[in-house]
Motif scaffolding. Sequence first.
Motif, short mmCIF file in Angstrom:
data_model
loop_
_atom_site.label_atom_id
_atom_site.label_comp_id
_atom_site.label_asym_id
_atom_site.label_seq_id
_atom_site.Cartn_x
_atom_site.Cartn_y
_atom_site.Cartn_z
N LEU A 12 0.82 -1.20 0.00
CA LEU A 12 0.00 0.00 0.00
C LEU A 12 0.86 1.26 0.00
CD1 LEU A 12 -2.71 1.52 0.32
CD2 LEU A 12 -2.47 1.19 2.80
N ASP A 13 1.91 1.27 0.80
CA ASP A 13 2.75 2.47 0.95
C ASP A 13 3.61 2.78 -0.26
OD1 ASP A 13 1.70 2.89 3.45
OD2 ASP A 13 3.41 2.02 4.54
N THR A 14 3.73 1.84 -1.18
CA THR A 14 4.59 2.03 -2.36
C THR A 14 4.00 3.09 -3.28
OG1 THR A 14 5.25 -0.29 -2.24
CG2 THR A 14 5.67 0.87 -4.32
N TYR A 15 4.85 4.00 -3.74
CA TYR A 15 4.46 5.04 -4.71
C TYR A 15 5.71 5.48 -5.47
CZ TYR A 15 2.51 9.27 -6.74
OH TYR A 15 2.09 10.23 -7.63
N PRO A 16 5.55 5.75 -6.80
CA PRO A 16 4.35 5.65 -7.63
C PRO A 16 4.13 4.23 -8.15
CG PRO A 16 6.11 6.68 -8.87
CD PRO A 16 6.67 6.42 -7.51
N LYS A 17 2.87 3.80 -8.10
CA LYS A 17 2.45 2.45 -8.44
C LYS A 17 1.32 2.61 -9.45
CE LYS A 17 0.66 0.82 -4.95
NZ LYS A 17 0.41 0.65 -3.53
N PRO A 18 1.51 2.25 -10.70
CA PRO A 18 0.57 2.62 -11.76
C PRO A 18 -0.89 2.23 -11.50
CG PRO A 18 2.56 1.75 -12.74
CD PRO A 18 2.66 1.53 -11.26
N GLY A 19 -1.74 3.25 -11.37
CA GLY A 19 -3.17 3.04 -11.26
C GLY A 19 -3.65 2.53 -9.92
N ASP A 56 15.99 9.39 -13.70
CA ASP A 56 14.66 9.98 -13.56
C ASP A 56 13.58 8.94 -13.36
OD1 ASP A 56 14.83 8.89 -16.09
OD2 ASP A 56 13.73 10.52 -17.07
N TRP A 57 13.93 7.80 -12.75
CA TRP A 57 12.99 6.69 -12.65
C TRP A 57 11.70 7.08 -11.94
CZ3 TRP A 57 10.96 4.85 -8.15
CH2 TRP A 57 11.64 5.15 -6.96
N ARG A 58 11.81 7.90 -10.92
CA ARG A 58 10.60 8.25 -10.17
C ARG A 58 9.64 9.07 -11.02
NH1 ARG A 58 10.15 7.73 -4.71
NH2 ARG A 58 12.41 7.72 -4.47
N ASP A 59 10.18 10.03 -11.79
CA ASP A 59 9.33 10.83 -12.68
C ASP A 59 8.70 9.96 -13.75
OD1 ASP A 59 9.92 13.14 -11.29
OD2 ASP A 59 11.54 13.73 -12.66
N PRO A 98 13.53 1.95 0.01
CA PRO A 98 12.70 0.76 -0.21
C PRO A 98 11.64 0.96 -1.27
CG PRO A 98 12.20 1.79 1.91
CD PRO A 98 13.43 2.45 1.39
N ASP A 99 11.18 2.20 -1.49
CA ASP A 99 10.20 2.45 -2.55
C ASP A 99 10.75 2.03 -3.91
OD1 ASP A 99 7.67 3.22 -1.90
OD2 ASP A 99 8.00 5.37 -2.16
N ALA A 100 12.04 2.29 -4.15
CA ALA A 100 12.62 1.99 -5.46
C ALA A 100 12.53 0.50 -5.77
CB ALA A 100 14.07 2.45 -5.51
N ALA A 101 12.87 -0.34 -4.81
CA ALA A 101 12.82 -1.79 -5.04
C ALA A 101 11.39 -2.25 -5.27
CB ALA A 101 13.44 -2.52 -3.85
N ARG A 102 10.45 -1.68 -4.54
CA ARG A 102 9.05 -2.10 -4.70
C ARG A 102 8.47 -1.60 -6.03
NH1 ARG A 102 8.73 -0.68 1.18
NH2 ARG A 102 7.60 1.22 0.61
N THR A 132 12.93 -2.22 -19.53
CA THR A 132 14.00 -2.37 -20.53
C THR A 132 14.85 -1.12 -20.66
OG1 THR A 132 12.47 -1.74 -22.31
CG2 THR A 132 12.73 -4.09 -21.87
N ASP A 133 14.31 0.04 -20.31
CA ASP A 133 15.09 1.27 -20.33
C ASP A 133 15.99 1.41 -19.11
OD1 ASP A 133 14.02 1.98 -22.76
OD2 ASP A 133 12.66 3.51 -21.97
N GLY A 134 15.93 0.44 -18.22
CA GLY A 134 16.80 0.47 -17.05
C GLY A 134 16.10 0.43 -15.72
N GLY A 135 14.76 0.52 -15.72
CA GLY A 135 14.04 0.47 -14.46
C GLY A 135 14.48 1.57 -13.51
#
Length: 287
Positions: free
Chosen positions: A36-43, A248-251, A199-203, A240-243
């Motif tokens: 639940l706490d993970t963000y950004p999580k699509p939709g 700028d992964w978060r954006d 931890p958000d990044a791994a999730r 595939t672009d690197g995750g």
Amino acid sequence: MSARPAIPPCAGEEDHRVAAAAAIARAAAAALRCELDTYPKPGLVSPVDSGSHADMDAGTFRASAAAITPFFADLALAGAAAAPMPALRRIGLDAEAAMRAATGGVNTHRGAIFGLGLLCAAAGALPAAAAGALGRLVRERYGEAILAGPVLLHAPGARARRRHGVGGAPAEAAAGFPALYRVGLPALRRGRRLHPGDPDAARVETCLALIAHLEDTNLLHRGGPEGYAFARMQAARFITDGGVAQPDWRDRAQAIHHAFVARNLSPGGAADLLAMTLFVDGFEAAP
């Protein structure tokens, strides 16, 4: 000659089983909270926003998780007793009733009750689990019974499976959760190596990797084949672009989130598997 009577467990053994089951339930609840706490999580719902959902928010999910946690302990005890699938189903139905009572009838965690519940039963049977052991036990002990049904004919996931010819959550569980082991866990551990302090990044890495791979009937139900293809393409491109190795992964992940919301897409199956991945990662010994 008559069979020797079974010797009931002594009080200390019974106390230990109950304590172990309670610990498994706490781990399952923690995995749901982390998902639940993970963000950004699509939709998907998070404490930041409600994603593509108008009928639920983070508070709904917290209430649901609290309501179903005792049933994860029941499932762990059932697994320790080698209970058959019908017994697990009865516990799962009770958990779903508690969920709906806590949420005013909203389905927040039906998929998690099923998948995470099976893993709790496996954890109850295997106090010390090696890598891959939980999924293997689910496949060997419950796989045939999972595929045999019964099927909730009017559930959105079941309708999507029939209409689009995909296996969905039952096929994934019956096979021992291959997406969890082949996609989810490697993505989670890669994300941790890249961002040990975030931890958000791994999730997020795990969630996007699962969306790209999974036959998610929630996406098919809400978006049809076009929405399903769009969601998988967006997630696959991110990976595939690197995750989360991208600066700028978060954006980028947030942009995908907004694109899913604009199309009313919600990968609930991937969310369930993210929580299940977190649970297995904490329970099984790493390879």
